[in-house]
Design an enzyme around this catalytic site. Structure first.
Site, PDB file in Angstrom:
ATOM      1  N   HIS A   1      -1.623 -15.850 -34.045  1.00 37.54           N
ATOM      2  CA  HIS A   1      -1.307 -14.421 -34.152  1.00 37.54           C
ATOM      3  C   HIS A   1      -1.090 -13.820 -32.780  1.00 37.54           C
ATOM      4  O   HIS A   1      -1.720 -14.215 -31.795  1.00 37.54           O
ATOM      5  CB  HIS A   1      -2.407 -13.662 -34.902  1.00 37.54           C
TER       6      HIS A   1
ATOM      7  N   HIS B   1      -1.359 -10.290 -30.678  1.00 43.98           N
ATOM      8  CA  HIS B   1      -1.895  -8.935 -30.668  1.00 43.98           C
ATOM      9  C   HIS B   1      -0.857  -8.051 -29.969  1.00 43.98           C
ATOM     10  O   HIS B   1      -0.489  -8.330 -28.821  1.00 43.98           O
ATOM     11  CB  HIS B   1      -3.199  -8.848 -29.858  1.00 43.98           C
TER      12      HIS B   1
HETATM   13  P1  5GP Z   1      -8.540 -13.382 -32.178  1.00 37.50           P
HETATM   14  O1  5GP Z   1      -9.936 -13.049 -31.730  1.00 37.50           O
HETATM   15  O2  5GP Z   1      -8.542 -14.627 -33.033  1.00 37.50           O
HETATM   16  O3  5GP Z   1      -7.524 -13.427 -31.090  1.00 37.50           O
HETATM   17  O4  5GP Z   1      -8.093 -12.173 -33.093  1.00 37.50           O
HETATM   18  C1  5GP Z   1      -8.437 -12.057 -34.442  1.00 37.50           C
HETATM   19  C2  5GP Z   1      -8.268 -10.627 -34.806  1.00 37.50           C
HETATM   20  O5  5GP Z   1      -8.309 -10.513 -36.199  1.00 37.50           O
HETATM   21  C3  5GP Z   1      -9.384  -9.721 -34.259  1.00 37.50           C
HETATM   22  O6  5GP Z   1      -8.836  -8.740 -33.391  1.00 37.50           O
HETATM   23  C4  5GP Z   1     -10.010  -9.125 -35.511  1.00 37.50           C
HETATM   24  O7  5GP Z   1     -10.372  -7.780 -35.342  1.00 37.50           O
HETATM   25  C5  5GP Z   1      -8.910  -9.297 -36.543  1.00 37.50           C
HETATM   26  N1  5GP Z   1      -9.383  -9.414 -37.901  1.00 37.50           N
HETATM   27  C6  5GP Z   1     -10.391 -10.230 -38.337  1.00 37.50           C
HETATM   28  N2  5GP Z   1     -10.549 -10.080 -39.667  1.00 37.50           N
HETATM   29  C7  5GP Z   1      -9.627  -9.155 -40.062  1.00 37.50           C
HETATM   30  C8  5GP Z   1      -9.317  -8.593 -41.339  1.00 37.50           C
HETATM   31  O8  5GP Z   1      -9.904  -8.915 -42.373  1.00 37.50           O
HETATM   32  N3  5GP Z   1      -8.312  -7.690 -41.377  1.00 37.50           N
HETATM   33  C9  5GP Z   1      -7.611  -7.318 -40.257  1.00 37.50           C
HETATM   34  N4  5GP Z   1      -6.637  -6.407 -40.406  1.00 37.50           N
HETATM   35  N5  5GP Z   1      -7.898  -7.832 -39.041  1.00 37.50           N
HETATM   36  C10 5GP Z   1      -8.892  -8.734 -38.948  1.00 37.50           C
END
Ligand code: 5GP
Length: 170
Positions: A156, A158
């Site tokens: 993903h 951001h």
């Molecule tokens: P990472 O830490 O893997 O780069 O980012 C994962 C992102 O997914 C985090 O910013 C977290 O807030 C988001 N996230 C986790 N669970 C959910 C969810 O159920 N719904 C949404 N919209 N975002 C989520």
């Protein structure tokens, strides 16, 4: 030192658990990682149970794609879904994901066959920035792997904006 008390029903569960590594993520939440499929296959074979295929290892994003849990969609096409992050780190914080993970648990797993979808994701990030009115300045972040604090293992981007960003990032 934290400890876990688990009730294990059978040898196959014990075999799988022995293959998992428990880690603490960057927000202090306990997570576990599943080993590569080859290791799982060996453990499963030892316990005489079928291997866990990648399509079975669903993340929260698979549930969002399947609309099993709600999200606020900002942009969508045949290959890409963009929705608001549940825990925004800026006035605009949108996640851009491929609808088909196709092995892209993290950017570090990208191969030649992913070139098209990687381009589609970046273009979608720009579409999101345009829709959100932050084209004059926005940031695109990809956390890849534990050292980068990745918490959801479905690639993903951001897309962050709506405030002055700082550099270097933490
Ligand atoms: P990472 O830490 O893997 O780069 O980012 C994962 C992102 O997914 C985090 O910013 C977290 O807030 C988001 N996230 C986790 N669970 C959910 C969810 O159920 N719904 C949404 N919209 N975002 C989520």
């Amino acid at each position: 030192m934290a400890s876990l008390n688990l009730s294990l029903e059978c040898d196959s569960e014990m075999a799988m658990l022995k293959q998992m590594a428990f880690i603490c993520n960057c927000q202090g939440t306990w997570l576990f990682t599943v080993p590569p499929t080859s290791s799982i296959s060996q453990a499963a074979a030892a316990a005489r149970v079928p291997p866990v295929s990648e399509t079975e290892t669903r993340t929260i994003f698979d549930k969002i794609i399947a609309k099993e849990i709600p999200s606020t969609v900002v942009y969508e096409d045949d290959a890409v879904l963009a929705f608001r992050d549940i825990s925004p780190q800026a006035p605009v914080h949108v996640l851009v994901i491929p609808k088909s993970r196709d092995g892209l648990t993290e950017l570090g797993k990208a191969g030649k066959r992913h070139e098209e979808i990687l381009g589609r994701l970046l273009h979608a990030a720009k579409m999101v920035a345009e829709k959100e009115g932050i084209l004059e300045g926005f940031r695109v972040v990809i956390n890849s792997g534990p050292s980068a604090c990745q918490s959801v293992y479905h690639l993903h981007l951001h897309v962050l904006g709506g405030r002055q960003m700082k550099w270097p990032p933490g």
